[in-house]
Structure formats: structure tokens, C-alpha cells
Scaffold this active site. Structure first.
Site, short mmCIF file in Angstrom:
data_model
loop_
_atom_site.label_atom_id
_atom_site.label_comp_id
_atom_site.label_asym_id
_atom_site.label_seq_id
_atom_site.Cartn_x
_atom_site.Cartn_y
_atom_site.Cartn_z
N ASP A 123 -6.39 0.56 0.95
CA ASP A 123 -6.71 1.19 2.42
C ASP A 123 -7.86 0.84 2.79
O ASP A 123 -8.70 -0.38 2.15
CB ASP A 123 -6.98 2.65 2.62
CG ASP A 123 -7.28 3.44 1.80
OD1 ASP A 123 -7.95 2.89 1.44
OD2 ASP A 123 -6.98 4.80 1.96
N LYS A 138 0.86 -1.26 0.11
CA LYS A 138 0.10 -0.01 0.24
C LYS A 138 1.19 1.74 -0.65
O LYS A 138 0.92 1.74 -0.63
CB LYS A 138 -1.05 -0.24 0.87
CG LYS A 138 -1.70 1.48 1.22
CD LYS A 138 -2.57 1.49 2.65
CE LYS A 138 -1.65 2.22 3.44
NZ LYS A 138 -2.39 3.10 4.61
#
Length: 318
Positions: A203, A185
């Protein structure tokens, strides 16, 4: 002998009395019959009223082609809704973005943006940050929470950048994920926004909306990324991430999404999970859609909302 026939006669009178006793019961049964019919009608009416809600699960399964078309239309609708979508972390270079993204775990981007000006004034480069005493770094990033674990990650990645990458943030995912505290991420955030390399940032907001939109059923972030990447062209990945995250933070909240104020509600198979009344839903909107400050202290020029306020100075010791 004359008494013998009289006993049966007396016995016959008893059933007669019982028959008389049961008569009210029959009347009661007659009286309750209409109530039973009324109840049946009421149940029938309720069943009829609820019928439309029960029809939704009976929809035909969506074909792969239909799913892709609907998903890409959602992306286009989000692009019209948020033409100003952007990364909501303040940064001026790849190192600042990397550090800010690591700090953003378990807190808001606004809190990170309020914290990093002091941090970067003291440690603007990997070499400077790696040289900071842990206690000093902890105090600088304390407002973001989990500051001890984040301090360990920042010192580790700064030392790695200094020692292995010449003080520069690498522009390859396989290199970025070797840094302490950096996963896919964080790496995709840095690649997409500092290097122009397309990436999907999964997320909590992105994962939640991807599932609500029916793009995936996965919970694991890497699997969500793979499912969504198969739907959209690579050139859309970075901006798609920003748009979906923007929508998740402003409209499609975790606990109570503002379904009644959502422009893409007709395309969403999860419509109805949140507030459907338009007036009540509008009160749930956040940031610029709700007339509130945004998350960046220095937002892009085309951002239609207010900038976030700087962090209040610490109270003077009495």
C-alpha cells in the site's frame, strides 16, 4: 614664446590633483581588505561546518549482501517494536476481509471498521450483498468515501462469488484478481490473513518505507513487491507487511517522519528527512505509540492501545 613652456607646467598640475583625488580610493581599498579576509574566513568556517553533511552522498555503494543483511535486521527490529502487529481491519471471515479491504481504498481502516458492522448486519454473505439495491448499499458505505465506485465493485464481486465460486472466496491469487475491484494488494491481504498464504501488501505506507529503507527505487506497486520479495524469505512476507505498515502509520509518516523517535534510525539511509529532535519527534507519534486509539473496534488481545470508538449515531432530524 615665454608662454609656451608654462602650458605644460599647468597640465602637469592636473594629474597631481587626480593623484590626490585617488588617494582616498587607495585608503578605501586598504580598509576593505580586512573585511574581505574576514569574509573569506567566515566562508571557510561555514564550509568546514557543513562538511559532515556533504560526506553522506560520498558513502560507498551498498553491496547486495549488505542490503539484504540490513533489510532483514530492520525486519527483526520492527518485530521487536511491534510484536502485536496485525491487519487493522475488523473481520471474522474471508468475505468480510475482502469487502473491508475494498472499502479501505482512499480512507482509513478506522473509518472502514466503523462502517462495516451495519453493512454486515444487513449483508453478511455474497448472496445477500449481491441482492442489495445499489442505492441502499451506497448509503451503508457512504462514510468510506467514493461510495458509488465502491458500490459497483462490491455488487460485482459479490455476484461473481455467488455465480462462479459457489458463494465462497477463492484462496488463489489468480482467482481473486478476476473479481471486480480486486487487485494484487487486496488479494495478498486476503490470502495472507484469511488463508495463511504468504503475500506482500504494497500500500502507500509500504511503498514509501521500502524506498526510504533502500529496498527498492520503484514506484509501481508490482515492481516494489518483486524487489522486496527477493530480499526476504517467503515465510516472512505477511508479517513483514504488517510491521512495515504499522511503522509507516505510527512513526515514518509521509510528510514529516518522526526520525528522532525512530528505534531503527541507525539502519535507515533516509534518516534526517523528518524531525530529528527527540522531544519534537515524540509528539508526532500516532495510535498506541502516541497514546491515541487504534484503528480496530475489536483489536487482538495483545494490542497495547485503546480500541477505536464506534461511529457516532447519525443526528436525529429536527
Amino acid at each position: 614664446m615665454n608662454d609656451t613652456p608654462e602650458k605644460p607646467t599647468a597640465a602637469k598640475k592636473v594629474p597631481a590633483k587626480r593623484t590626490t583625488t585617488k588617494a582616498p580610493a587607495k585608503k578605501t581599498a586598504v580598509k576593505t581588505a580586512p573585511a574581505t579576509k574576514a569574509t573569506t574566513k567566515a566562508v571557510a568556517k561555514k564550509t568546514t561546518a557543513k562538511a559532515p553533511a556533504k560526506k553522506a552522498p560520498a558513502r560507498k555503494p551498498e553491496s547486495r549482501t549488505a542490503l539484504v543483511r540490513r533489510a532483514r535486521r530492520i525486519n527483526r527490529e520492527l518485530a521487536e517494536l511491534y510484536p502485536y502487529a496485525h491487519p487493522e481491519l475488523d473481520f471474522t471471515n474471508s468475505f468480510e476481509l475482502l469487502v473491508a479491504t475494498v472499502l479501505s481504498a482512499q480512507t482509513t481502516d478506522m473509518r472502514v471498521n466503523q462502517t462495516t458492522p451495519r453493512l454486515f448486519a444487513v449483508a453478511p454473505t455474497p448472496e445477500d450483498m449481491a441482492a442489495l439495491p445499489p442505492e441502499e448499499l451506497e448509503e451503508l458505505i457512504r462514510p468510506t468515501g467514493f461510495f458509488r465506485a465502491k458500490t459497483k465493485s462490491l455488487l460485482g464481486l459479490s455476484a461473481a462469488l455467488r455465480d462462479r465460486f459457489g458463494g465462497e472466496v477463492p484462496g488463489r491469487l489468480e482467482d481473486l484478481v478476476t473479481l471486480p475491484g480486486v487487485g494484487r494488494k487486496t488479494a495478498n491481504v486476503v490470502l495472507g490473513n484469511a488463508f495463511g498464504v504468504p503475500g506482500i501488501t504494497v500500500d502507500t505506507h509500504f511503498g514509501r518505507l521500502a524506498r526510504r529503507f533502500g529496498w527498492t527505487t520503484q514506484e509501481d506497486a508490482d515492481k516494489v513487491e518483486a524487489d522486496v520479495a527477493a530480499i526476504f524469505p517467503k515465510s516472512e512476507w505477511t508479517m513483514l507487511s504488517h510491521r512495515v505498515v504499522f511503522h509507516g502509520r505510527r512513526v515514518c509518516h509521509s510528510r514529516k517522519p518522526a526520525c528522532g523517535a525512530c528505534p531503527i534510525a541507525p539502519l535507515c539511509p533516509s534518516y534526517g528527512e523528518g524531525e530529528t529532535d527527540p522531544e519534537k519527534a515524540r509528539k508526532l507519534l500516532k495510535y498506541e505509540l502516541g497514546g491515541q486509539p487504534g484503528q480496530r473496534l475489536k483489536p487482538p488481545a495483545d494490542y497495547p492501545g485503546q480500541p477505536a470508538p464506534p461511529m457516532a449515531p447519525p443526528a436525529a432530524a429536527s
